[in-house]
Design a protein around this motif. Sequence first.
Motif, short mmCIF file in Angstrom:
data_model
loop_
_atom_site.label_atom_id
_atom_site.label_comp_id
_atom_site.label_asym_id
_atom_site.label_seq_id
_atom_site.Cartn_x
_atom_site.Cartn_y
_atom_site.Cartn_z
N MET A 225 0.85 -1.17 0.00
CA MET A 225 0.00 0.00 0.00
C MET A 225 0.90 1.24 0.00
SD MET A 225 -3.32 0.57 -0.04
CE MET A 225 -4.30 -0.54 0.96
N ALA A 226 0.69 2.11 -1.00
CA ALA A 226 1.49 3.33 -1.08
C ALA A 226 1.38 4.13 0.21
CB ALA A 226 1.04 4.16 -2.28
N LYS A 227 2.45 4.82 0.55
CA LYS A 227 2.49 5.55 1.83
C LYS A 227 1.35 6.55 1.96
CE LYS A 227 7.45 5.14 2.83
NZ LYS A 227 7.70 4.02 1.91
N ARG A 228 0.88 7.10 0.84
CA ARG A 228 -0.20 8.08 0.92
C ARG A 228 -1.51 7.45 1.42
NH1 ARG A 228 1.31 7.27 -4.26
NH2 ARG A 228 -0.11 6.23 -5.71
N HIS A 229 -1.54 6.11 1.49
CA HIS A 229 -2.75 5.42 1.94
C HIS A 229 -2.53 4.71 3.28
CE1 HIS A 229 -4.40 6.37 -1.92
NE2 HIS A 229 -3.58 5.57 -2.58
N HIS A 230 -1.54 5.12 4.03
CA HIS A 230 -1.29 4.50 5.33
C HIS A 230 -2.17 5.08 6.43
CE1 HIS A 230 3.03 2.86 4.31
NE2 HIS A 230 2.08 2.40 3.50
N ASN A 231 -3.17 5.83 6.05
CA ASN A 231 -4.07 6.45 7.03
C ASN A 231 -5.47 5.87 6.98
OD1 ASN A 231 -4.74 7.39 4.53
ND2 ASN A 231 -4.87 9.56 5.10
N GLY A 232 -5.63 4.71 6.34
CA GLY A 232 -6.96 4.13 6.18
C GLY A 232 -7.37 3.23 7.33
N VAL A 233 -8.64 2.85 7.30
CA VAL A 233 -9.17 1.92 8.30
C VAL A 233 -9.03 0.50 7.75
CG1 VAL A 233 -11.23 1.20 9.58
CG2 VAL A 233 -10.80 3.64 9.15
N PRO A 234 -8.37 -0.39 8.48
CA PRO A 234 -8.15 -1.75 7.97
C PRO A 234 -9.42 -2.58 7.92
CG PRO A 234 -7.31 -1.54 10.20
CD PRO A 234 -7.72 -0.17 9.77
N LEU A 235 -9.31 -3.71 7.24
CA LEU A 235 -10.45 -4.62 7.11
C LEU A 235 -10.81 -5.25 8.45
CD1 LEU A 235 -12.12 -5.41 4.61
CD2 LEU A 235 -10.68 -7.44 4.39
N GLU A 236 -9.80 -5.54 9.25
CA GLU A 236 -10.00 -6.14 10.56
C GLU A 236 -9.44 -5.23 11.65
OE1 GLU A 236 -9.43 -10.68 10.65
OE2 GLU A 236 -7.98 -10.01 9.13
N GLN A 237 -10.02 -5.31 12.81
CA GLN A 237 -9.52 -4.57 13.96
C GLN A 237 -8.70 -5.52 14.83
OE1 GLN A 237 -9.99 -1.22 14.04
NE2 GLN A 237 -10.96 -1.61 12.07
N THR A 238 -7.39 -5.32 14.84
CA THR A 238 -6.50 -6.21 15.57
C THR A 238 -5.62 -5.44 16.53
OG1 THR A 238 -4.70 -6.05 13.95
CG2 THR A 238 -6.41 -7.72 13.54
N ALA A 239 -5.12 -6.13 17.55
CA ALA A 239 -4.20 -5.51 18.49
C ALA A 239 -2.92 -5.08 17.78
CB ALA A 239 -3.88 -6.49 19.62
N ALA A 240 -2.46 -5.91 16.85
CA ALA A 240 -1.19 -5.61 16.17
C ALA A 240 -1.28 -4.34 15.34
CB ALA A 240 -0.80 -6.79 15.28
N GLY A 241 -2.48 -4.00 14.87
CA GLY A 241 -2.64 -2.82 14.05
C GLY A 241 -2.82 -1.53 14.82
N ARG A 242 -2.89 -1.65 16.14
CA ARG A 242 -3.13 -0.48 16.99
C ARG A 242 -1.91 -0.13 17.83
NH1 ARG A 242 -8.41 2.10 16.81
NH2 ARG A 242 -9.88 0.54 16.05
N ARG A 243 -1.84 1.13 18.19
CA ARG A 243 -0.84 1.56 19.15
C ARG A 243 -1.36 1.28 20.56
NH1 ARG A 243 -0.72 6.29 15.71
NH2 ARG A 243 -2.06 7.38 17.20
N ASN A 244 -0.42 1.07 21.50
CA ASN A 244 -0.75 0.98 22.92
C ASN A 244 -1.72 -0.15 23.26
OD1 ASN A 244 0.85 3.25 23.50
ND2 ASN A 244 -0.83 4.62 22.95
N VAL A 245 -1.59 -1.28 22.55
CA VAL A 245 -2.37 -2.46 22.90
C VAL A 245 -1.40 -3.59 23.17
CG1 VAL A 245 -4.09 -4.14 22.16
CG2 VAL A 245 -4.34 -1.75 21.51
N ASN A 246 -1.51 -4.21 24.33
CA ASN A 246 -0.68 -5.35 24.69
C ASN A 246 -1.31 -6.59 24.10
OD1 ASN A 246 0.57 -7.51 25.93
ND2 ASN A 246 0.74 -6.51 27.93
N SER A 247 -0.72 -7.12 23.03
CA SER A 247 -1.35 -8.23 22.32
C SER A 247 -1.28 -9.54 23.10
CB SER A 247 -0.68 -8.42 20.94
OG SER A 247 0.69 -8.70 21.08
N GLU A 248 -0.35 -9.66 24.06
CA GLU A 248 -0.28 -10.88 24.85
C GLU A 248 -1.38 -10.94 25.90
OE1 GLU A 248 3.63 -11.28 26.43
OE2 GLU A 248 4.59 -11.49 24.46
#
Length: 383
Positions: A225-248
């Motif tokens: 994904m081109a850098k100009r599109h790194h501000n979109g909402v992903p298809l899934e909501q995951t811990a890995a895709g978020r800041r400040n979430v402890n995935s363990e």
Amino acid sequence: MLPSQRHLFEIPPDICYLNSASSGALPRTTLDAGRAAVGRKGQPWTLGAGFDSRQYERARAAAARLINADAGDIALIPSISYGVATAAKVLTVPRGTRVIVLENDHSSPVLEWHARAEAQGFVIETVRQPADGDWTSAVLAAIERSGAPPVGLASISSVHWSDGGLIDVDKVQAALRRHGAMFVIDATHGAGVVAMDVKQLDPDAVIFPTYKWLIGPYGRAFLYMAKRHHNGVPLEQTAAGRRNVNSENPVYFGDLGYVDNARRYDMGERDYYISLEMASIGMEMMADWGAAAVVERLAMLTQRIADGVRDLGVSVLDRRLRAPHILSLGMAGGISKDLIAQLAAENIHVALRLGRMRISPHVFNDEADADRFIAVLAKQLRG
């Protein structure tokens, strides 16, 4: 020239496998890695800290290397359709515009746009399969068609799966850019073989899997994904895709914004370490050989076959219009299923695609495979 790499694969000498456009064979090292990975799943307590992270970052880097992308521009996904669905959610196609797709293209770069067209107010224009095999000219003509609604986006394969027609993505991108339109590329039959530099080309999204030309497993694919599109909402909501979430131990605190790169688009359960290493090995091997060396070898094989069948009453796309690694043969009235079966009975494996015979060698094929195919085809057609 790159020599045949057959010694790296478990392909018996009597097997003539010319069907990598359907499924690429796995190298011995990949098979060994897969067996070891299954064993690790049987003893998960043996996995050290950071093992998962090293696995998916290795795969991300390997995928990025194939198209000259930055690793942060690559998302780990399971399939082309997942990648196109993600791109469709992120990219806004203006109302009243056209989305250009190819006739008889695989469903993945096509169906998502059909599903969205009515609600989002755009129309689908299907570029008809050209009789002369010149897909590039057909796509360019569609983009420039007088009196048509403006082009909002093109979602096309870089190599057509059925006839091996090669689309000149540089020319298509230049035309789309003049119209301010976006470009989503399904590089299933291109990545790792036909050179692509996304920093030069600058498409909006590129998607490719590993199970065909990248001699990897099913279920592993990658989204640039081109850098100009790194501000979109992903298809899934995951811990890995978020800041400040402890995935363990998912505890939510502070700013829950998305990470600032394409990792936000990673699939859920991305820590699929059984096949991630397998995918990495195949991509790394392809990158080490280099697209130029792979193309030189495969173009030699497809041209050897094209020259050898010249007097058998079959038609072949002009060399300048076809991908170097795929050869499509046509006959008056079409190729029969019986002919494909007769070849398979003699351990020669090709595919029937839309009435044509698709031949797709890889680095494990050699000149003897090409010559054997020609001889057996001649016997069947003349016998």
